[in-house]
Design an enzyme around this catalytic site. Structure first.
Site, PDB file in Angstrom:
ATOM      1  N   ASP A   1       0.829  -1.197   0.000  1.00 42.52           N
ATOM      2  CA  ASP A   1       0.000   0.000   0.000  1.00 42.52           C
ATOM      3  C   ASP A   1       0.867   1.253   0.000  1.00 42.52           C
ATOM      4  OD1 ASP A   1      -2.701   1.206   0.335  1.00 42.52           O
ATOM      5  OD2 ASP A   1      -1.902   1.867   2.270  1.00 42.52           O
TER       6      ASP A   1
ATOM      7  N   GLU B   1       1.537  -0.320  -5.170  1.00 42.49           N
ATOM      8  CA  GLU B   1       0.672   0.812  -5.493  1.00 42.49           C
ATOM      9  C   GLU B   1       1.556   2.046  -5.584  1.00 42.49           C
ATOM     10  OE1 GLU B   1      -3.374   2.976  -3.811  1.00 42.49           O
ATOM     11  OE2 GLU B   1      -1.846   2.342  -2.386  1.00 42.49           O
TER      12      GLU B   1
END
Length: 566
Positions: free
Chosen positions: A205, A248
């Site tokens: 993330d 990401e």
């Protein structure tokens, strides 16, 4: 292409499926999805052709950011089950040939995590330096509020200790200090723990924020953050050689490729895969304009991934459909086409909608987008419910609009739960996209359904290594609305054509891969007659409005004897 040469790089032709345990299947009627329910739905993923499941956060949480505010990195939230339920799911998935990866959310913790509770107890506490503190917010610190609707600063004053702490996201999610060696060691232990329980990697993330050191007093003395990312990749490889890091990294291409690893290396030693946010956003601009140009330009600009790394492609993900890499005018075009109401937009940069409602339920445009997903170079990533054309529910708050419960049957609880709908994590979709109209049960019995089409896409994609492994080149089609590209390996070629316009188009192209007299075989429609390249070498292909074709060039559609002798 020999399978023995490619099977250890499984991610290069994987089909990844992202889901949230709490919205997928409830096994005990409490209204919340759980691992026991998910395990019972595994064969749906098998039939769909999924080879890797990506789990959104399932760790203990205060549920103040849909699970991303984690209070314990080593557990399963009690609402979702136990560690035993988790390992049983992973074992069952592996039995069906499906790997499992999970979100690695180590940019921050919940303010209720024991580490932060200790850190804010006093300036001399054991975990104080596990977070980023300042007497005053620094002028040269990080900038850019991620959630402008909820926060107006990246720094929050802590009354107890008299200092400010950094939070890139919500104030209840203080950032960890990855410059601290103890924090880095703890992150490695977290990864090692879940790898030992069967995970095949992680979706990392907010990678740029994880590595950021702006605003720290000792930033100039810190090692290169990318060295830390390379260390994590090396650690994961030692623990489990098949493991991946899917990152990401929402940056322009020139900044993003550094996260694959050393630019001078052909192998890549940091992230295994990076999401192509730029290509995704340009695809929507092409769809809004009915012009293939924006997507074609992005594909020309996109650099190749290192040899053992790959791009990850997607139509949408679990967050808002971000359009932040478009210009203001371009973003306005996409908003006007697919989300004109202010309530459909989020943070002035994205859409909180799923694709089918965005295109008014036009099945042709939905299929066009997913045909692109499976033919553009990269690993396709599906968000749960995309395979049946689920819609959103704008009555849910913010990003939750697209995180509605999975729609299995036309029954009142959508087959998701026998509990009362007001106990569900989010409301079900309504109207034209309600479970009564959109569900797995009915589509699985309809050979003409979207689900059947997506199953065909995954099957043909897995049969065409040229799409997953091959080099690709764009081919001039002679039509602004038509994107044509060829994926090629030493063994074969596949031509993909996509018409972005709501009118028929005629693509006229010269295909060096197939000379005069060369044959092209349709991979999706056996009823389509094959094509023969004329003597002048100029191929003509008719495409209906929003039409597409996958054509194998010059070689048999399936020649195992040739493959075995390669």
């Amino acid at each position: 292409m020999r399978l023995t040469r490619t099977s250890d790089l499984w991610w290069k032709n994987a089909v990844v499926y992202c889901l949230d345990v709490e919205t997928y299947q409830d096994s005990d009627g409490d209204g919340i999805g759980d691992f026991a329910g998910l395990t019972q739905r595994i064969d749906h993923l098998v039939r769909l052709g999924v080879t890797c499941v990506w789990l959104m956060p399932f760790y203990p949480t205060r549920e103040r950011d849909d699970g991303y505010d984690i209070t314990d990195f080593y557990g399963v939230d009690p609402r979702l089950g136990t560690l035993g339920d988790f390992t049983e799911f992973v074992r069952t998935a592996r039995d069906r040939g499906i790997r499992v990866i999970a979100d690695l959310v180590v940019n921050h913790t919940s303010e209720d995590h024991p580490w932060f509770k200790d850190a804010r107890s006093g300036r001399d506490s054991a975990h104080r330096d596990w977070y980023v503190w300042q007497d005053e917010p620094p002028e040269d610190g990080p900038e850019g509020v991620v959630f402008p609707d909820a926060e107006d600063s990246l720094w929050e004053y802590d009354e107890g200790s008299g200092q400010y702490y950094l939070h890139r996201f919500y104030k209840q999610q203080p950032d960890l200090n990855v410059a601290n060696p103890e924090v880095r060691d703890e992150i490695a232990r977290v990864m090692g723990f879940w790898t030992q329980l069967g995970l095949s990697g992680f979706r990392v993330d907010a990678v740029p924020f994880l590595l950021e050191t702006d605003g720290q007093d000792d930033a100039g003395e810190l090692p290169d953050p990318h060295e830390y990312l390379a260390d994590l990749r090396a650690f994961l490889g030692r623990r489990n050689g098949e493991s991946v890091l899917l990152g990401e990294v929402n940056l322009p291409y020139d900044g993003l490729t550094r996260f694959f690893g050393d630019p001078d290396s052909t192998r890549g030693d940091e992230l295994t895969m990076c999401f192509d946010f730029v290509g995704m956003q340009q695809m929507y601009l092409s769809m809004a304009r009915e012009d293939a140009g924006p997507l074609a330009a992005a594909l020309r600009e996109r650099p190749p991934a290192p040899r053992d790394a790959h791009w990850a492609t997607f139509v949408r993900n679990h967050d808002e459909l971000t359009l932040d890499k478009l210009s203001d005018d371009e973003r306005a075009e996409v908003f006007a086409a697919f989300g004109p109401d202010k309530d459909m937009q989020l943070y002035d940069r994205g859409l909180r909608r799923r694709l089918p409602p965005m295109v008014g339920g036009d099945r042709r445009r939905v299929e066009l987008a997913y045909s692109l997903l499976f033919t553009l170079p990269g690993t396709p990533v599906l968000f749960y419910g995309e395979e049946i054309g689920m819609g959103e529910n704008l009555a849910a708050e913010g990003r939750q609009a697209v995180r509605t419960p999975m729609q299995w049957t036309p029954e009142e609880g959508a087959g998701f739960s026998t509990g009362a709908p007001d106990t569900f994590p989010n409301p079900l979709a309504a109207g034209a996209f309600a479970p009564q109209q959109v569900n797995v049960y009915e589509q699985s019995r309809d050979p003409g359904s979207l689900l059947s089409r997506i199953r065909l896409f995954t099957e043909r994609y897995r049969e065409a290594p040229e799409l997953a492994w091959g080099e690709y080149r764009l081919v001039e089609s002679g039509e602004r609305s038509v994107l044509a590209h060829v994926g090629r390996t030493t063994d074969g070629r596949v031509l993909a054509l996509h018409n972005f316009a709501g009118r028929p188009a005629t693509a006229k192209l010269r295909l060096s891969e197939a000379g005069p007299g060369g044959r092209l075989t349709d991979l999706l429609d056996e009823g389509h007659a094959g094509l023969t390249v004329p003597e002048d070498g100029r191929l003509t292909v008719e495409l209906p409005a929003y039409g597409y074709r996958w054509l194998r060039v010059g070689t048999p559609a399936d020649d195992p004897e040739r493959a075995a002798s390669d």
